[in-house]
Write a protein that holds these residues in place. Sequence first.
Motif, PDB file in Angstrom:
ATOM      1  N   UNK A  47       0.837  -1.195   0.000  1.00 38.45           N
ATOM      2  CA  UNK A  47       0.000   0.000   0.000  1.00 38.45           C
ATOM      3  C   UNK A  47       0.875   1.250   0.000  1.00 38.45           C
ATOM      4  N   UNK A  48       0.328   2.319  -0.529  1.00 45.75           N
ATOM      5  CA  UNK A  48       1.047   3.586  -0.577  1.00 45.75           C
ATOM      6  C   UNK A  48       0.031   4.725  -0.592  1.00 45.75           C
ATOM      7  N   UNK A  49       0.514   5.915  -0.235  1.00 46.93           N
ATOM      8  CA  UNK A  49      -0.344   7.091  -0.300  1.00 46.93           C
ATOM      9  C   UNK A  49       0.498   8.358  -0.271  1.00 46.93           C
ATOM     10  N   UNK A  50      -0.114   9.410  -0.750  1.00 52.44           N
ATOM     11  CA  UNK A  50       0.447  10.750  -0.649  1.00 52.44           C
ATOM     12  C   UNK A  50      -0.396  11.505   0.371  1.00 52.44           C
ATOM     13  N   UNK A  51       0.242  12.288   1.206  1.00 53.49           N
ATOM     14  CA  UNK A  51      -0.452  13.159   2.161  1.00 53.49           C
ATOM     15  C   UNK A  51      -0.136  14.590   1.734  1.00 53.49           C
ATOM     16  N   UNK A  52      -1.169  15.267   1.203  1.00 51.82           N
ATOM     17  CA  UNK A  52      -0.977  16.596   0.645  1.00 51.82           C
ATOM     18  C   UNK A  52      -2.046  17.521   1.209  1.00 51.82           C
TER      19      UNK A  52
ATOM     20  N   UNK B  29      -5.495  12.642   1.813  1.00 51.86           N
ATOM     21  CA  UNK B  29      -4.804  11.408   1.432  1.00 51.86           C
ATOM     22  C   UNK B  29      -5.155  11.066  -0.007  1.00 51.86           C
ATOM     23  N   UNK B  30      -4.135  10.750  -0.796  1.00 55.02           N
ATOM     24  CA  UNK B  30      -4.313  10.349  -2.191  1.00 55.02           C
ATOM     25  C   UNK B  30      -3.721   8.957  -2.366  1.00 55.02           C
ATOM     26  N   UNK B  31      -4.453   8.103  -3.033  1.00 58.72           N
ATOM     27  CA  UNK B  31      -3.989   6.748  -3.303  1.00 58.72           C
ATOM     28  C   UNK B  31      -4.858   6.143  -4.384  1.00 58.72           C
ATOM     29  N   UNK B  32      -4.924   4.820  -4.398  1.00 63.05           N
ATOM     30  CA  UNK B  32      -5.772   4.143  -5.367  1.00 63.05           C
ATOM     31  C   UNK B  32      -7.203   4.106  -4.863  1.00 63.05           C
ATOM     32  N   UNK B  33      -8.149   4.329  -5.746  1.00 65.02           N
ATOM     33  CA  UNK B  33      -9.551   4.296  -5.318  1.00 65.02           C
ATOM     34  C   UNK B  33      -9.955   2.879  -4.916  1.00 65.02           C
ATOM     35  N   UNK B  34     -10.862   2.802  -3.957  1.00 63.71           N
ATOM     36  CA  UNK B  34     -11.398   1.504  -3.555  1.00 63.71           C
ATOM     37  C   UNK B  34     -12.870   1.665  -3.224  1.00 63.71           C
ATOM     38  N   UNK B  35     -13.579   0.545  -3.254  1.00 58.85           N
ATOM     39  CA  UNK B  35     -15.035   0.587  -3.079  1.00 58.85           C
ATOM     40  C   UNK B  35     -15.469   0.924  -1.664  1.00 58.85           C
TER      41      UNK B  35
ATOM     42  N   UNK C  75     -14.396   2.471   2.143  1.00 57.55           N
ATOM     43  CA  UNK C  75     -13.379   3.237   2.852  1.00 57.55           C
ATOM     44  C   UNK C  75     -13.033   2.630   4.204  1.00 57.55           C
ATOM     45  N   UNK C  76     -13.641   1.507   4.554  1.00 56.34           N
ATOM     46  CA  UNK C  76     -13.343   0.785   5.791  1.00 56.34           C
ATOM     47  C   UNK C  76     -13.408   1.682   7.012  1.00 56.34           C
ATOM     48  N   UNK C  77     -14.208   2.728   6.949  1.00 60.89           N
ATOM     49  CA  UNK C  77     -14.366   3.614   8.094  1.00 60.89           C
ATOM     50  C   UNK C  77     -13.271   4.650   8.245  1.00 60.89           C
ATOM     51  N   UNK C  78     -12.313   4.657   7.332  1.00 57.85           N
ATOM     52  CA  UNK C  78     -11.227   5.626   7.401  1.00 57.85           C
ATOM     53  C   UNK C  78     -11.623   6.891   6.637  1.00 57.85           C
ATOM     54  N   UNK C  79     -10.758   7.887   6.740  1.00 58.05           N
ATOM     55  CA  UNK C  79     -11.022   9.118   6.007  1.00 58.05           C
ATOM     56  C   UNK C  79     -10.943   8.862   4.505  1.00 58.05           C
ATOM     57  N   UNK C  80     -11.547   9.741   3.766  1.00 60.28           N
ATOM     58  CA  UNK C  80     -11.606   9.614   2.312  1.00 60.28           C
ATOM     59  C   UNK C  80     -10.203   9.578   1.710  1.00 60.28           C
TER      60      UNK C  80
END
Length: 163
Positions: A21-26, A30-36, A38-43
């Motif tokens: 897994x990976x992400x950018x914090x800008x 949070x930016x990453x790959x879209x998923x169906x 959000x598992x209760x996490x932030x967008x």
Amino acid sequence: MTLKGLHDTIQGAFLWFDCHLWEFDINDRRYGLPHDDDFGFEKVYNATTTRLTKLRDSGITEFLYTYDMGDNWEHHVEVLKLFEMPKGARLPVFIDGKGRTPPEDVGGAPGFEMFLKAMADPSHEEHDNLLQWYGKPFDQDNIETAVVKALMNRLANMRRSKK
């Protein structure tokens, strides 16, 4: 280039395999790959559609890129210089580097420190295991320039074919 393209470029520069897994914090997004789900996490915003020019136009000059949430490789990305791309130029391109990057799945910064010590000392209790795991001696000065350049060329060709 999109943030996903930047992620691919960083993966190539580090000779990593993009298997975590990976992400950018800008700006607190949070930016990453879209998923169906959000598992209760932030967008998570879509890194495949967010272009670096949008960041530039917003005045954003630095952000955080995290790869492999277990090993937690955090990269502070800072825009040092903007330039006009020469007509016909293909990006990304490898210009220069210094020092071999950590191998994939080495165990984060503490694991890499132990890896370096063990690989440099044939009498270290983990030397033989890590040599077998890595598959060859580890040369901190050999960044495998030809391999990185080939990966960047491949990415540039992929970007060109999508246009």
